[in-house]
Design a protein around this motif. Structure first.
Motif, PDB file in Angstrom:
ATOM      1  N   ILE C 172       0.847  -1.198   0.000  1.00 18.69           N
ATOM      2  CA  ILE C 172       0.000   0.000   0.000  1.00 18.69           C
ATOM      3  C   ILE C 172       0.881   1.246   0.000  1.00 18.69           C
ATOM      4  O   ILE C 172       0.641   2.205  -0.740  1.00 18.69           O
ATOM      5  CB  ILE C 172      -0.937  -0.009   1.230  1.00 18.69           C
ATOM      6  CG1 ILE C 172      -1.947  -1.150   1.110  1.00 18.69           C
ATOM      7  CG2 ILE C 172      -1.640   1.330   1.388  1.00 18.69           C
ATOM      8  CD1 ILE C 172      -2.845  -1.313   2.314  1.00 18.69           C
ATOM      9  N   ILE C 175       2.348   1.950  -3.438  1.00 23.63           N
ATOM     10  CA  ILE C 175       1.346   2.454  -4.383  1.00 23.63           C
ATOM     11  C   ILE C 175       1.120   3.939  -4.147  1.00 23.63           C
ATOM     12  O   ILE C 175       1.184   4.756  -5.069  1.00 23.63           O
ATOM     13  CB  ILE C 175       0.023   1.679  -4.230  1.00 23.63           C
ATOM     14  CG1 ILE C 175       0.208   0.215  -4.621  1.00 23.63           C
ATOM     15  CG2 ILE C 175      -1.073   2.312  -5.084  1.00 23.63           C
ATOM     16  CD1 ILE C 175      -1.004  -0.636  -4.342  1.00 23.63           C
ATOM     17  N   LEU C 199       4.962  -0.302  -9.016  1.00 24.95           N
ATOM     18  CA  LEU C 199       3.559   0.087  -8.847  1.00 24.95           C
ATOM     19  C   LEU C 199       2.634  -1.099  -9.128  1.00 24.95           C
ATOM     20  O   LEU C 199       1.734  -1.402  -8.343  1.00 24.95           O
ATOM     21  CB  LEU C 199       3.236   1.254  -9.782  1.00 24.95           C
ATOM     22  CG  LEU C 199       1.785   1.719  -9.778  1.00 24.95           C
ATOM     23  CD1 LEU C 199       1.397   2.279  -8.418  1.00 24.95           C
ATOM     24  CD2 LEU C 199       1.540   2.766 -10.852  1.00 24.95           C
ATOM     25  N   SER C 203       0.390  -3.305  -6.603  1.00 26.77           N
ATOM     26  CA  SER C 203      -1.054  -3.444  -6.791  1.00 26.77           C
ATOM     27  C   SER C 203      -1.453  -4.907  -6.722  1.00 26.77           C
ATOM     28  O   SER C 203      -2.520  -5.249  -6.201  1.00 26.77           O
ATOM     29  CB  SER C 203      -1.483  -2.860  -8.132  1.00 26.77           C
ATOM     30  OG  SER C 203      -0.929  -1.585  -8.298  1.00 26.77           O
ATOM     31  N   LEU C 206      -1.599  -5.787  -3.241  1.00 24.03           N
ATOM     32  CA  LEU C 206      -2.828  -5.217  -2.681  1.00 24.03           C
ATOM     33  C   LEU C 206      -4.015  -6.158  -2.864  1.00 24.03           C
ATOM     34  O   LEU C 206      -4.819  -6.342  -1.960  1.00 24.03           O
ATOM     35  CB  LEU C 206      -3.102  -3.881  -3.376  1.00 24.03           C
ATOM     36  CG  LEU C 206      -4.282  -3.081  -2.876  1.00 24.03           C
ATOM     37  CD1 LEU C 206      -3.914  -2.386  -1.586  1.00 24.03           C
ATOM     38  CD2 LEU C 206      -4.710  -2.074  -3.919  1.00 24.03           C
ATOM     39  N   PHE C 207      -4.113  -6.729  -4.057  1.00 23.55           N
ATOM     40  CA  PHE C 207      -5.282  -7.561  -4.343  1.00 23.55           C
ATOM     41  C   PHE C 207      -5.052  -9.036  -4.040  1.00 23.55           C
ATOM     42  O   PHE C 207      -6.010  -9.789  -3.907  1.00 23.55           O
ATOM     43  CB  PHE C 207      -5.693  -7.406  -5.811  1.00 23.55           C
ATOM     44  CG  PHE C 207      -6.174  -6.037  -6.168  1.00 23.55           C
ATOM     45  CD1 PHE C 207      -7.148  -5.421  -5.402  1.00 23.55           C
ATOM     46  CD2 PHE C 207      -5.653  -5.357  -7.250  1.00 23.55           C
ATOM     47  CE1 PHE C 207      -7.600  -4.154  -5.715  1.00 23.55           C
ATOM     48  CE2 PHE C 207      -6.098  -4.081  -7.573  1.00 23.55           C
ATOM     49  CZ  PHE C 207      -7.073  -3.485  -6.804  1.00 23.55           C
ATOM     50  N   PRO C 210      -4.853 -10.265   0.488  1.00 17.11           N
ATOM     51  CA  PRO C 210      -6.056 -10.548   1.290  1.00 17.11           C
ATOM     52  C   PRO C 210      -6.568 -11.989   1.167  1.00 17.11           C
ATOM     53  O   PRO C 210      -6.878 -12.589   2.202  1.00 17.11           O
ATOM     54  CB  PRO C 210      -7.072  -9.523   0.782  1.00 17.11           C
ATOM     55  CG  PRO C 210      -6.242  -8.382   0.341  1.00 17.11           C
ATOM     56  CD  PRO C 210      -5.009  -8.993  -0.246  1.00 17.11           C
ATOM     57  N   PRO C 211      -6.661 -12.597  -0.039  1.00 13.73           N
ATOM     58  CA  PRO C 211      -7.078 -14.002  -0.071  1.00 13.73           C
ATOM     59  C   PRO C 211      -6.149 -14.913   0.723  1.00 13.73           C
ATOM     60  O   PRO C 211      -6.621 -15.852   1.380  1.00 13.73           O
ATOM     61  CB  PRO C 211      -7.032 -14.358  -1.560  1.00 13.73           C
ATOM     62  CG  PRO C 211      -7.192 -13.077  -2.259  1.00 13.73           C
ATOM     63  CD  PRO C 211      -6.548 -12.047  -1.402  1.00 13.73           C
ATOM     64  N   LEU C 244      -8.187 -20.375  -2.574  1.00 12.10           N
ATOM     65  CA  LEU C 244      -7.703 -19.151  -1.926  1.00 12.10           C
ATOM     66  C   LEU C 244      -6.189 -19.055  -2.047  1.00 12.10           C
ATOM     67  O   LEU C 244      -5.639 -17.987  -2.325  1.00 12.10           O
ATOM     68  CB  LEU C 244      -8.122 -19.121  -0.448  1.00 12.10           C
ATOM     69  CG  LEU C 244      -9.596 -18.844  -0.190  1.00 12.10           C
ATOM     70  CD1 LEU C 244      -9.908 -18.973   1.285  1.00 12.10           C
ATOM     71  CD2 LEU C 244      -9.979 -17.459  -0.686  1.00 12.10           C
ATOM     72  N   ILE C 247      -5.364 -18.165  -5.677  1.00 11.79           N
ATOM     73  CA  ILE C 247      -5.779 -16.801  -6.039  1.00 11.79           C
ATOM     74  C   ILE C 247      -4.706 -15.834  -5.569  1.00 11.79           C
ATOM     75  O   ILE C 247      -4.401 -14.842  -6.233  1.00 11.79           O
ATOM     76  CB  ILE C 247      -7.146 -16.462  -5.409  1.00 11.79           C
ATOM     77  CG1 ILE C 247      -8.252 -17.251  -6.102  1.00 11.79           C
ATOM     78  CG2 ILE C 247      -7.445 -14.966  -5.531  1.00 11.79           C
ATOM     79  CD1 ILE C 247      -9.572 -17.194  -5.369  1.00 11.79           C
ATOM     80  N   PHE C 291      -2.929  -7.792 -14.699  1.00  9.44           N
ATOM     81  CA  PHE C 291      -4.365  -8.057 -14.744  1.00  9.44           C
ATOM     82  C   PHE C 291      -4.635  -9.535 -15.025  1.00  9.44           C
ATOM     83  O   PHE C 291      -5.406 -10.188 -14.319  1.00  9.44           O
ATOM     84  CB  PHE C 291      -5.009  -7.172 -15.808  1.00  9.44           C
ATOM     85  CG  PHE C 291      -6.485  -7.346 -15.888  1.00  9.44           C
ATOM     86  CD1 PHE C 291      -7.301  -6.801 -14.906  1.00  9.44           C
ATOM     87  CD2 PHE C 291      -7.054  -8.062 -16.917  1.00  9.44           C
ATOM     88  CE1 PHE C 291      -8.668  -6.980 -14.957  1.00  9.44           C
ATOM     89  CE2 PHE C 291      -8.423  -8.244 -16.968  1.00  9.44           C
ATOM     90  CZ  PHE C 291      -9.229  -7.703 -15.990  1.00  9.44           C
ATOM     91  N   PHE C 294      -4.488 -12.433 -12.394  1.00 14.61           N
ATOM     92  CA  PHE C 294      -5.576 -12.778 -11.487  1.00 14.61           C
ATOM     93  C   PHE C 294      -6.603 -13.708 -12.115  1.00 14.61           C
ATOM     94  O   PHE C 294      -7.519 -14.154 -11.436  1.00 14.61           O
ATOM     95  CB  PHE C 294      -6.279 -11.506 -11.012  1.00 14.61           C
ATOM     96  CG  PHE C 294      -5.578 -10.870  -9.872  1.00 14.61           C
ATOM     97  CD1 PHE C 294      -5.764 -11.339  -8.593  1.00 14.61           C
ATOM     98  CD2 PHE C 294      -4.708  -9.824 -10.083  1.00 14.61           C
ATOM     99  CE1 PHE C 294      -5.102 -10.771  -7.534  1.00 14.61           C
ATOM    100  CE2 PHE C 294      -4.035  -9.239  -9.039  1.00 14.61           C
ATOM    101  CZ  PHE C 294      -4.236  -9.718  -7.757  1.00 14.61           C
ATOM    102  N   MET C 295      -6.476 -13.951 -13.402  1.00 16.83           N
ATOM    103  CA  MET C 295      -7.527 -14.698 -14.090  1.00 16.83           C
ATOM    104  C   MET C 295      -7.101 -16.142 -14.353  1.00 16.83           C
ATOM    105  O   MET C 295      -7.761 -16.846 -15.114  1.00 16.83           O
ATOM    106  CB  MET C 295      -7.856 -14.016 -15.434  1.00 16.83           C
ATOM    107  CG  MET C 295      -8.190 -12.556 -15.309  1.00 16.83           C
ATOM    108  SD  MET C 295      -9.708 -12.349 -14.387  1.00 16.83           S
ATOM    109  CE  MET C 295      -9.464 -10.737 -13.685  1.00 16.83           C
ATOM    110  N   TRP C 297      -5.509 -18.459 -11.847  1.00 16.41           N
ATOM    111  CA  TRP C 297      -4.989 -19.216 -10.709  1.00 16.41           C
ATOM    112  C   TRP C 297      -5.307 -20.707 -10.796  1.00 16.41           C
ATOM    113  O   TRP C 297      -4.534 -21.530 -10.319  1.00 16.41           O
ATOM    114  CB  TRP C 297      -5.513 -18.630  -9.408  1.00 16.41           C
ATOM    115  CG  TRP C 297      -6.931 -18.998  -9.103  1.00 16.41           C
ATOM    116  CD1 TRP C 297      -7.319 -20.118  -8.439  1.00 16.41           C
ATOM    117  CD2 TRP C 297      -8.117 -18.295  -9.438  1.00 16.41           C
ATOM    118  NE1 TRP C 297      -8.689 -20.140  -8.336  1.00 16.41           N
ATOM    119  CE2 TRP C 297      -9.205 -19.039  -8.936  1.00 16.41           C
ATOM    120  CE3 TRP C 297      -8.379 -17.095 -10.105  1.00 16.41           C
ATOM    121  CZ2 TRP C 297     -10.530 -18.627  -9.094  1.00 16.41           C
ATOM    122  CZ3 TRP C 297      -9.687 -16.695 -10.246  1.00 16.41           C
ATOM    123  CH2 TRP C 297     -10.748 -17.452  -9.761  1.00 16.41           C
TER     124      TRP C 297
END
Lengths: 207, 113, 630
Positions: C172, C175, C199, C203, C206-207, C210-211, C244, C247, C291, C294-295, C297
């Motif tokens: 964080i 970023i 950066l 990011s 960042l995403f 959490p999983p 999880l 991901i 991007f 993330f699609m 995993w």
């Protein structure tokens, strides 16, 4: 270091973003919220796949468990607390510290009411035998709603600290970003709750 | 960087304009709040009214979506063009929303036993 | 609390206190670097033990149980506690200099991130001395790890939870730093590639973290507090952990490899002495990789039985990532093409990186083919694949960048001669180790086995592979010797060490003062250092402001206290399932320390301090002699 004293006439329009630190805090709280979105999504997704799953002969289901009146009252409390924190920010724009403190205090009270009902709800479930370790469903339910509850507690402690610290000394460019960030965080808690009451309670009652 | 921002007194006209602007904005927020309450009420009402779940589920999800967008853009000021780097922030928020979509899809479709 | 910029020789206690409380991104960068090297050495040693065990068939050098612990700790440590902090070290030390900032956006959080990471890592390694390390693989699949006896998995879960929180906080911070702290004129499309990849990789943190946090929390409550997320007899589902974990786990690969790409994108143009080819397509490819990361995993889970539709979708999405990655590879090659190449050590690593990484990428596309993956899954082929990506991509980037950025970080230099030797020993060792493992996999050798039989035809390749591992170890030792020798080298004390620097960090006179820039620079175009040099500017920098007071953040001990609180609480949670009476009080005390420290931070104002003009001038004179920075 002494702080610049302001009057309503000299108070800048975007006081929360008037300093470099304020700008950083503003962007920072948003970026943090983005990661929290994914955190809640992960717990939500798990809840969806474990909903109503339990050991053979489990008597508890979403339909037998949830009561809409309680969920409705909790929703109204939290939604209203969102509005009261908007009022606090409105008074911050007008450089009215009394207004900020009053409305933030009301926000805390509403949040406490919400939290009290949630604790009552959890206590009730545990009392009838639907404890945390009872089934996969119970673990997922308590974790999802409990994670939200934990966010509420953190928000309450945070806002209370801000009120206690700043009630006497008034607004300045150092604490304005803090109030603003806390209010953004509080709205986010409400955003998550919108999905909880829709997906957990309403869709739970539908089965 | 620093705390010594220029202190500038607003002119009387500017000051009154800003006060008025803030008040008008607050009224808008109250209207938004009323809409949110209405949407919430509607969601609970259709569930209590016991329509077909196939109708209700997408409907209340839609209501939740509208309510969240309202929260984000009015209460959380994502519509405020003066927000610092608000465009970048929106990109992050919607990227987050996009990334969680396949997660939900996977958890409700391919996690099955 | 305020730190003072005085030149006096400080005592050991004062220096230690300075490092424990520092919020200076350069010092934190050095701390990350050394912590990373420490854990890299530990994990490398674990790998060496495993390779010695596998050198000959039916070996009894180490037991099966210890082998499981070693392979788990090797993977976990290398990814979370070695590669991540090493890259964070460069991000911390270099990114603020590249964008013309005096510090990161949240210096306090930067320090908190480091201490959380470090204490989490220490916590996990304590497992070796407290009843056994985690032994369910770095993926720690729930169906295995839930039933692992002892506290190994608990150490894994709690340690990663703490260090993962630190990583997320640092992400964080990066970023926000890159969004808000850029110098005037440093637009997004003028940012150096390393800043861009920092950066995007932040990011992804960042995403993606959490999983992992959620998955680890489920594992924690399942093992320690009786929850049922993964227990199928209670309605739970073990596949949820896998989802999880991946991901998070797949983006994690890009979290590590994107900064490596960025570092090479810095090194290659400097030593090819040519502008980076296709800058905007590099940026676009970075975003696209992030991007798509993330699609895809579920390509780690083709054999789970998700069904042909899901497998096909994830297979195609995975293959799509090869496109932006290929763009990057071609851009690097075209940057080198026709350049006036100087083969320094960093450039040598870059030249070694391209073919090695491409090999790893190509086997990746092979495994993305779902039907083929059924054959390759859990074999040595996958071990070879990801080591080609991680060693060939990330470790070469780290070693190369150590040589490249050593002058900026320490005002000293690493030996080129020893560096070349290190490169060849390490590089040849790396290919010896892992190239043959592709074939071991195709011959059917499963991964994570502690020994094999003599008549299976795997003897020779395993033997050669182990020889390669020893060579890699020798290479690392040579690098450490090089680092130790660098202490004795004369200080650099000038700008633009490599002579062909392009981005802003090379415009800074070494040693870098603690406030980085005495005046905020004005960035007038892409590659500002090169631009100013072209225009004959001796200072290599145009300033955006006159010399004035500089505002800097205060040091603080609170980050360390917060981290120690969580460290203590973790012990309470760890021993909770044993039914000891002190477990809950310890959790409460630990969390209480953390919360109190947070409340202290919240209510105690921290305005930082100002370095006045006279102090700036005095500091410049002390660092650069009479006349200061001219």
């Amino acid at each position: 270091m002494e702080e610049t004293k302001f009057t309503p006439q000299t108070w800048p329009n975007h006081a929360e973003q008037a300093t470099a630190e304020g700008k950083n805090k503003f962007v920072g709280i948003w970026i943090f919220i983005c990661s929290d979105i994914v955190l809640f999504a992960s717990v939500f997704a798990t809840y969806l796949s474990l909903r109503n799953k339990g050991p053979a002969g489990m008597e508890f289901t979403t339909q037998s468990l949830f009561e809409l009146p309680l969920a409705f009252v909790m929703t109204m409390l939290l939604l209203t607390s969102s509005l009261t924190s908007v009022y606090a920010m409105y008074h911050m724009k007008n450089y009215n510290i009394k207004g900020v403190i009053t409305w933030m205090a009301i926000t805390v009270l509403l949040g406490l009411g919400f939290l009290g009902l949630e604790i009552y709800e959890f206590y009730h479930y545990v009392h009838i035998g639907f404890g945390y370790t009872q089934s996969a469903f119970s673990s997922a339910f308590f974790t999802l709603v409990g994670t939200h509850g934990l966010h509420v507690i953190i928000g309450l402690v945070w806002i209370t600290c801000l009120i206690v610290r700043n009630a006497k000394r008034g607004l300045n460019l150092y604490n304005a970003p803090k109030f603003y960030a806390a209010s953004i965080y509080w709205h986010f808690i409400d955003v998550v709750w919108v999905f909880i009451f829709t997906v957990v309670y309403l869709m739970g009652v539908l089965g | 960087m620093g705390h010594h921002t220029e202190v500038q007194a607003k002119t009387k006209a500017q000051y009154e304009y800003d006060r008025h602007h803030n008040a008008v904005h607050m009224k808008k927020q109250v209207v938004n709040f009323a809409i949110m309450i209405f949407l919430t009420f509607l969601a609970f009402a259709v569930v209590v009214a016991d329509f077909s779940p196939y109708l209700i589920k997408p409907f209340i999800l839609l209501l939740a979506g509208i309510q969240v967008v309202l929260q984000l853009y009015s209460f959380m000021h994502m519509d405020d063009k003066n927000g610092h780097h608000i465009g970048v922030i929106s990109t992050y928020v919607w990227s987050g929303a996009m990334i969680i979509f396949p997660v939900f899809l996977a958890f409700v479709t391919v996690v099955w036993w | 609390m305020s730190s003072v910029a005085v030149s006096k020789k400080k005592g050991f206690g004062a220096v230690l206190w300075d490092y424990l409380t520092t919020v200076d991104h350069k010092k934190l960068g050095v701390m990350y670097l050394f912590a990373g090297v420490l854990f890299f050495a530990i994990a490398g040693f674990e790998a060496l033990l495993m390779r010695i065990q596998l050198m000959v068939p039916n070996n009894d050098f180490i037991s099966a149980g210890l082998f499981n612990e070693l392979l788990t700790m090797h993977g976990t440590t290398m990814l979370f506690l070695a590669a991540t902090p090493l890259l964070f070290g460069f991000m911390n030390a270099i990114v603020p200099l590249q964008i013309g900032a005096r510090d990161v956006a949240f210096p306090f959080l930067n320090s908190l991130g480091f201490w959380l990471f470090f204490l989490g890592a220490i916590f996990m390694h304590l497992s070796f001395f407290m009843g056994g390390a985690p032994d369910a693989g770095w993926t720690s699949y729930a169906s295995l790890s839930l039933y692992s006896p002892g506290h190994g998995i608990d150490f894994y879960v709690l340690g990663l939870q703490i260090s993962g929180a630190g990583t997320l906080i640092s992400g964080i911070n990066f970023i926000v730093t890159i969004i808000t702290m850029r110098a005037p004129g440093m637009t997004f499309m003028r940012m150096p590639l390393f800043t861009w990849t920092t950066l995007i990789s932040s990011s992804l943190i960042l995403f993606a973290f959490p999983p992992l946090t959620v998955g680890l929390f489920f594992m924690l409550v399942d093992r320690m507090f009786g929850a049922n997320f993964f227990d199928h007899t209670m309605g739970g589902n073990t596949i949820i952990w896998e989802h999880l974990f991946w991901i998070f786990g797949h983006p994690e690969v890009y979290i590590l490899v994107l900064p490596a790409f960025g570092l090479f994108s810095e090194i290659i143009p400097v030593f090819a002495r040519k502008r980076l080819f296709g800058y905007s397509s590099m940026v676009f490819a970075t975003i696209l990789i992030g991007f798509l990361g993330f699609m895809v995993w579920a390509h780690h889970m083709f054999t789970v039985g998700m069904g042909p539709t899901a497998n096909a979708i994830f297979a195609i999405a995975t293959m799509a990532i090869a496109v932006p990655t290929g763009m990057k590879v071609f851009n690097w090659i075209l940057t080198i093409w026709g350049g006036s190449i100087k083969v320094t050590v960093p450039m040598l690593y870059a030249l070694g990186f391209i073919p090695s990484f491409v090999a790893g990428g190509v086997t990746g596309v092979m495994m993305a083919t779902a039907p083929l993956d059924y054959q390759l899954h859990d074999s040595y082929f996958i071990v070879a694949h990801f080591h080609y990506v991680i060693v060939g991509g990330i470790v070469t980037a780290i070693f190369g960048s150590m040589h490249y950025y050593w002058p900026i970080m320490f005002n000293r230099t690493l030996s080129e001669k020893l560096g070349v030797l290190t490169f060849w020993v390490f590089f040849i060792g790396f290919h010896l180790t892992f190239f043959l493992q592709h074939f071991l996999g195709l011959m059917g050798m499963p991964r994570r086995v502690f020994t094999f039989q003599a008549d299976q035809g795997w003897d020779l390749f395993n033997y050669i592979s182990s020889i390669g591992a020893i060579m890699m170890a020798v290479g690392v030792v040579l690098l450490v010797i090089n680092v130790l020798l660098s202490i004795k080298t004369p200080p650099v004390n000038r700008r633009d060490y490599w002579g062909d620097g392009r981005s802003l960090e090379w415009s800074i006179q070494l040693p870098v003062p603690f406030y980085n820039f005495k005046q905020t620079p004005l960035v007038r175009g892409f590659d500002p250092c090169w631009l100013e040099k072209q225009e004959g500017n001796k200072e290599m920098m145009t300033y955006a402001e006159p010399l004035g007071d500089i505002h800097m953040p205060n040091n603080s001990i609170l980050p360390l206290i917060m981290s120690i609180g969580l460290f203590i609480a973790a012990f309470g949670a760890l021993y909770h399932p044993d039914g000891v009476s002190w477990s809950v009080p310890v959790i409460v005390i630990g969390l209480g320390i953390t919360v109190l420290a947070m409340i202290t931070r919240s209510v105690k104002d921290d305005h930082g301090f100002h370095v006045h003009v006279e102090e700036v001038i005095a500091t410049e004179e002390r660092l650069y002699g009479k006349g200061g920075n001219k």
